[in-house]
Design an enzyme around this catalytic site. Structure first.
Site, short mmCIF file in Angstrom:
data_model
loop_
_atom_site.label_atom_id
_atom_site.label_comp_id
_atom_site.label_asym_id
_atom_site.label_seq_id
_atom_site.Cartn_x
_atom_site.Cartn_y
_atom_site.Cartn_z
N ASP A 108 0.82 -1.22 0.00
CA ASP A 108 0.00 0.00 0.00
C ASP A 108 0.86 1.27 0.00
O ASP A 108 1.97 1.27 0.52
CB ASP A 108 -0.90 -0.02 1.25
CG ASP A 108 -2.04 0.98 1.14
OD1 ASP A 108 -2.28 1.49 0.03
OD2 ASP A 108 -2.68 1.24 2.17
N ASN B 255 -10.59 -3.44 -6.12
CA ASN B 255 -9.79 -2.47 -6.88
C ASN B 255 -10.36 -2.15 -8.27
O ASN B 255 -9.95 -1.17 -8.89
CB ASN B 255 -8.34 -2.94 -7.02
CG ASN B 255 -7.53 -2.78 -5.75
OD1 ASN B 255 -6.56 -3.50 -5.52
ND2 ASN B 255 -7.90 -1.82 -4.90
C1 FPP Z 1 -2.11 0.02 -3.29
O1 FPP Z 1 -1.62 1.34 -3.26
C2 FPP Z 1 -1.58 -0.67 -4.47
C3 FPP Z 1 -2.31 -1.31 -5.42
C4 FPP Z 1 -3.77 -1.43 -5.39
C5 FPP Z 1 -1.66 -1.93 -6.61
C6 FPP Z 1 -0.43 -2.72 -6.32
C7 FPP Z 1 0.19 -3.06 -7.61
C8 FPP Z 1 1.51 -3.06 -7.86
C9 FPP Z 1 2.54 -2.80 -6.84
C10 FPP Z 1 2.03 -3.26 -9.25
C11 FPP Z 1 2.08 -4.64 -9.81
C12 FPP Z 1 2.43 -5.74 -8.86
C13 FPP Z 1 3.33 -6.74 -9.08
C14 FPP Z 1 3.34 -7.88 -8.15
C15 FPP Z 1 4.29 -6.74 -10.19
P1 FPP Z 1 -2.63 2.54 -3.43
O2 FPP Z 1 -2.78 2.85 -4.88
O3 FPP Z 1 -3.93 2.24 -2.75
O4 FPP Z 1 -1.88 3.70 -2.69
P2 FPP Z 1 -2.56 4.92 -1.92
O5 FPP Z 1 -3.28 4.34 -0.74
O6 FPP Z 1 -1.39 5.76 -1.51
O7 FPP Z 1 -3.46 5.62 -2.89
#
Ligand code: FPP
Length: 246
Positions: free
Chosen positions: A26, A74
């Site tokens: 996150d 998501n």
């Molecule tokens: C949460 O941060 C992250 C996600 C929903 C996506 C995670 C995906 C990746 C790291 C990329 C691909 C993964 C791999 C395994 C290659 P957020 O967007 O909710 O952050 P925020 O809370 O700061 O908005």
């Protein structure tokens, strides 16, 4: 008098590592925002962090690393962001197919892959197929995964087995039911890490984390380093796990 900032390495007992560490990746969006970048740049950086941490986890001797890459919730994000995450996963898995023979990182996927693009599904199948030839460290990527969804699917599959006479509800054990989860065959996580300052579980490994230790840190996922992982493990090693006993 000169002051040197001392690089403090967390004290970790490498002989008693957790077998299975799970991470809610996150903070990508906030990381990007703080730099005046689009959220997708945060996800790209987060994917690189995953690559680095998975390699490190294997090198120090963990058996399993499970990460939350995309939840069943998501899909509610803007279309462009969902597409960008899917493209990153494709890119990552394409590169993984190329480098797996060298890195020997086994991969598995938890979640319902059917709504993903045919190309992404094929890449997931291909990496899982290649993984069958490897022993040792395994990275599990949770994709279109939700803990409640997983339990409901397991209940449905189990009910179907009962109706077909393949299972008897009077003799159902936790281990039997666990075998209906996406995580079948994988031991429960010992340590669940959530970076970014949020202190919640967000539908991650609800069944499997019944007795996991939790570690929260304000560090945003793209900034999560090898040292942060060691800090989490050092903290875990000071916990007294009693599993309900005394
Ligand atoms: C949460 O941060 C992250 C996600 C929903 C996506 C995670 C995906 C990746 C790291 C990329 C691909 C993964 C791999 C395994 C290659 P957020 O967007 O909710 O952050 P925020 O809370 O700061 O908005």
């Amino acid at each position: 008098m000169a002051f040197f900032k001392r690089q403090h390495t967390p004290q970790v007992d490498m002989e008693h590592l957790p077998r299975h560490v799970a991470i809610i990746m996150d903070g990508n969006g906030r990381w990007a925002k703080r730099r005046g970048l689009p959220r997708t740049a945060g996800h790209a950086s987060g994917a690189e962090t995953f690559r680095r941490i998975a390699t490190y986890a294997k090198n120090i001797g963990l058996d399993y690393l499970t990460v939350y890459a995309f939840s069943t919730e998501n899909w509610k994000r803007p279309r462009e962001e969902v597409e960008a995450i899917m493209k990153l996963l494709e890119k990552y898995l394409c590169e993984a197919v190329e480098s797996m023979a060298r890195d020997r990182i086994k991969m598995a996927f938890f979640g319902d892959l059917s709504p993903l693009s045919p190309r992404l599904q094929a890449l997931c199948r291909e990496t899982e197929e290649i993984s069958k030839g490897y022993e040792g460290f395994q990275a599990n990527i949770c994709l279109n995964y939700g803990g409640r969804d997983e339990i409901v699917r397991a209940a449905r599959a189990y009910a179907a087995d009962c109706l077909e006479g393949r299972a008897d509800p009077n003799h159902l054990t936790e281990a039997d039911f666990g075998a209906y989860m996406f995580s079948r065959g994988v031991p429960d996580p010992d340590l669940v890490i959530r970076p970014s300052g949020e202190v919640r579980i967000s539908n991650f490994l609800l069944w499997q984390s019944a007795y996991a230790e939790f570690y929260f840190t304000d560090v945003l996922w793209p900034d999560f380093s090898e040292k942060e992982l060691l800090k989490a493990i050092a903290d875990y090693q000071h916990r007294s796990r009693r599993y309900g006993g005394v």
